[in-house]
Design an enzyme around this catalytic site. Structure first.
Site, mmCIF file in Angstrom:
data_model
loop_
_atom_site.group_PDB
_atom_site.id
_atom_site.type_symbol
_atom_site.label_atom_id
_atom_site.label_comp_id
_atom_site.label_asym_id
_atom_site.label_seq_id
_atom_site.Cartn_x
_atom_site.Cartn_y
_atom_site.Cartn_z
ATOM 1 N N TYR A 20 45.355 42.887 65.818
ATOM 2 C CA TYR A 20 44.060 42.869 65.134
ATOM 3 C C TYR A 20 42.895 42.900 66.121
ATOM 4 C CZ TYR A 20 44.593 38.090 66.672
ATOM 5 O OH TYR A 20 44.804 36.997 67.459
ATOM 6 N N GLY A 21 43.163 42.898 67.428
ATOM 7 C CA GLY A 21 42.084 42.771 68.411
ATOM 8 C C GLY A 21 42.162 43.772 69.532
ATOM 9 N N THR A 22 42.190 43.268 70.753
ATOM 10 C CA THR A 22 42.044 44.114 71.940
ATOM 11 C C THR A 22 43.237 45.015 72.233
ATOM 12 O OG1 THR A 22 42.859 42.416 73.468
ATOM 13 C CG2 THR A 22 40.475 42.443 73.001
ATOM 14 N N LEU A 23 44.361 44.819 71.554
ATOM 15 C CA LEU A 23 45.505 45.719 71.739
ATOM 16 C C LEU A 23 45.411 46.967 70.861
ATOM 17 C CD1 LEU A 23 48.497 43.217 71.985
ATOM 18 C CD2 LEU A 23 47.654 44.718 73.791
ATOM 19 N N GLU A 96 49.335 37.681 75.994
ATOM 20 C CA GLU A 96 48.743 36.765 75.014
ATOM 21 C C GLU A 96 48.838 35.288 75.433
ATOM 22 O OE1 GLU A 96 46.843 38.018 73.028
ATOM 23 O OE2 GLU A 96 47.614 39.900 72.250
#
Length: 191
Positions: A20-23, A96
């Site tokens: 849901y983010g920086t990946l 992570e």
């Protein structure tokens, strides 16, 4: 949460991972996913959203955190689903900070975004069981309080504008120390 590769029972299972983010594609840490694609350790499955409304916030250095506080959020979170090999999963776990207490990988229920080509799980809004990286439970509630119990439904370029890459962050404190300082500081409209 895991899937066997078709017709090859001897191959290792792949985990379904919701990003849901920086990946996600186009964001700062997607280079890791590209490396995993190249090594056949990950496959992009499509755009998905959470079944439940969950809080999504940004913490110190603009790092996004999904909070495992069902019923607290006001948004279904939009992101991407990947099938990841055990080797790829270990690399994502390292990024992570699983062993450092930054995030924890936990189950999540998802549905394919409407009109997404390639819904490989039956279409029609079928629920998919996957895993996501949630803010560690040791600070999730404090993070939610610190953010004024206000989150957002999708990590976009707007939120990413606040992101500070790891190599540009202060070196004198660990990220967990940065999180502790962040959640203990007074909230402001700019955070």
């Amino acid at each position: 949460m895991e899937m066997r590769e078709r017709n090859e029972e001897t191959k290792p299972t792949r985990s379904l991972i919701f990003s849901y983010g920086t990946l996600k594609r186009g964001f700062a840490n997607h280079v890791l996913m590209q490396d995993l694609f190249s090594a056949n350790d990950a496959v992009f499955l499509g755009a998905y959203s959470t079944v439940a409304d969950l809080p999504l916030v940004c913490g110190p250095h603009g790092v996004p955190f999904l909070l495992n506080l069902p019923g607290s959020g006001r948004h279904r979170i939009r992101g991407e689903l990947y099938a990841v090999s055990p080797r790829g999963l270990a690399r994502i776990d390292e990024l992570e900070g699983i062993t450092l207490g930054h995030y924890e990988r936990l189950p999540i229920q998802l549905r394919a975004e409407r009109g997404v080509k390639g819904d490989c799980f039956g279409g029609g809004g079928a629920v998919v069981e996957a895993e996501a990286y949630y803010a560690h439970r040791s600070f999730a509630e404090e993070m939610w309080q610190r953010k004024g119990k206000v989150g957002f439904g999708e990590y976009t370029a707007t939120e990413a504008g606040e992101y500070v890459r790891r190599n540009a962050r202060p070196k004198e404190r660990s990220f967990l120390e940065e999180i502790r300082l962040f959640v203990s500081s007074p909230s402001s409209s700019s955070s």
